[in-house]
Design a protein around this motif. Structure first.
Motif, PDB file in Angstrom:
ATOM      1  N   ALA A   4       0.849  -1.187   0.000  1.00 32.30           N
ATOM      2  CA  ALA A   4       0.000   0.000   0.000  1.00 32.30           C
ATOM      3  C   ALA A   4       0.883   1.234   0.000  1.00 32.30           C
ATOM      4  CB  ALA A   4      -0.906   0.012   1.228  1.00 32.30           C
ATOM      5  N   THR A   8      -2.857   5.686   1.020  1.00 27.94           N
ATOM      6  CA  THR A   8      -3.850   4.629   1.225  1.00 27.94           C
ATOM      7  C   THR A   8      -3.748   4.088   2.642  1.00 27.94           C
ATOM      8  OG1 THR A   8      -3.826   4.041  -1.113  1.00 27.94           O
ATOM      9  CG2 THR A   8      -4.652   2.374   0.412  1.00 27.94           C
ATOM     10  N   TYR A   9      -2.540   3.906   3.117  1.00 22.81           N
ATOM     11  CA  TYR A   9      -2.307   3.420   4.480  1.00 22.81           C
ATOM     12  C   TYR A   9      -2.900   4.380   5.513  1.00 22.81           C
ATOM     13  CZ  TYR A   9       0.422   2.123   8.634  1.00 22.81           C
ATOM     14  OH  TYR A   9       0.812   1.754   9.889  1.00 22.81           O
ATOM     15  N   HIS A  11      -5.287   6.691   4.994  1.00 19.70           N
ATOM     16  CA  HIS A  11      -6.735   6.787   4.834  1.00 19.70           C
ATOM     17  C   HIS A  11      -7.458   5.550   5.358  1.00 19.70           C
ATOM     18  CE1 HIS A  11      -6.925  10.220   1.667  1.00 19.70           C
ATOM     19  NE2 HIS A  11      -6.017  10.450   2.592  1.00 19.70           N
ATOM     20  N   SER A  12      -6.766   4.431   5.455  1.00 16.82           N
ATOM     21  CA  SER A  12      -7.388   3.193   5.945  1.00 16.82           C
ATOM     22  C   SER A  12      -7.381   3.110   7.469  1.00 16.82           C
ATOM     23  CB  SER A  12      -6.642   1.990   5.394  1.00 16.82           C
ATOM     24  OG  SER A  12      -5.388   1.875   6.047  1.00 16.82           O
ATOM     25  N   TRP A  15      -5.109   0.246   9.028  1.00 15.41           N
ATOM     26  CA  TRP A  15      -5.683  -1.106   9.138  1.00 15.41           C
ATOM     27  C   TRP A  15      -5.587  -1.623  10.569  1.00 15.41           C
ATOM     28  CZ3 TRP A  15      -3.593  -0.262   4.154  1.00 15.41           C
ATOM     29  CH2 TRP A  15      -4.514  -0.402   3.112  1.00 15.41           C
ATOM     30  N   PRO A  20      -5.277  -5.273   4.802  1.00  8.56           N
ATOM     31  CA  PRO A  20      -6.582  -5.454   4.180  1.00  8.56           C
ATOM     32  C   PRO A  20      -7.065  -6.905   4.220  1.00  8.56           C
ATOM     33  CG  PRO A  20      -4.911  -5.059   2.527  1.00  8.56           C
ATOM     34  CD  PRO A  20      -4.266  -4.847   3.861  1.00  8.56           C
TER      35      PRO A  20
END
Length: 101
Positions: A4, A8-9, A11-12, A15, A20
């Motif tokens: 990622a 993206t990391y 915004h997630s 995790w 994911p």
């Protein structure tokens, strides 16, 4: 296994220290340090080629997933993508009510 990009990391929600997929290790490509990296995640700071090579080595004969528009663009430019599958999310922020009956 998955790679990622840093955006993206972020915004997630990182995790929540995982990735994911519940059993797949996550490799995060970033040019900046990330103190929130967990034991289930690996930070790679020296470029797309090294991030994908490390992920492929960890994955063995399994597929590697790339996550994030910038990361995928750089991987395509570097010739590191074997197959491209696009997932479209048809709901934009604030537009959900317009799409449902």
């Amino acid at each position: 296994m998955a790679v990622a990009g840093r955006t993206t990391y972020e915004h997630s929600g990182h995790w929540e220290g995982g990735g994911p997929h519940p059993t797949a290790r996550l490799f995060v490509l970033s040019h900046r340090p990330a103190s929130e990296i967990s034991d289930a995640q690996t930070l790679v700071t020296n470029g797309i080629e090294d991030a994908i090579a490390a992920t492929r080595a960890a994955a063995g004969d399994k597929d590697v997933v790339l996550m994030g528009g910038g990361l995928v663009t750089e991987a395509l430019k570097a010739g590191l993508v074997d197959e491209l599958i696009l997932h479209q999310v048809p709901v934009l922020l604030g537009a959900r009510s317009q799409l449902l009956p």
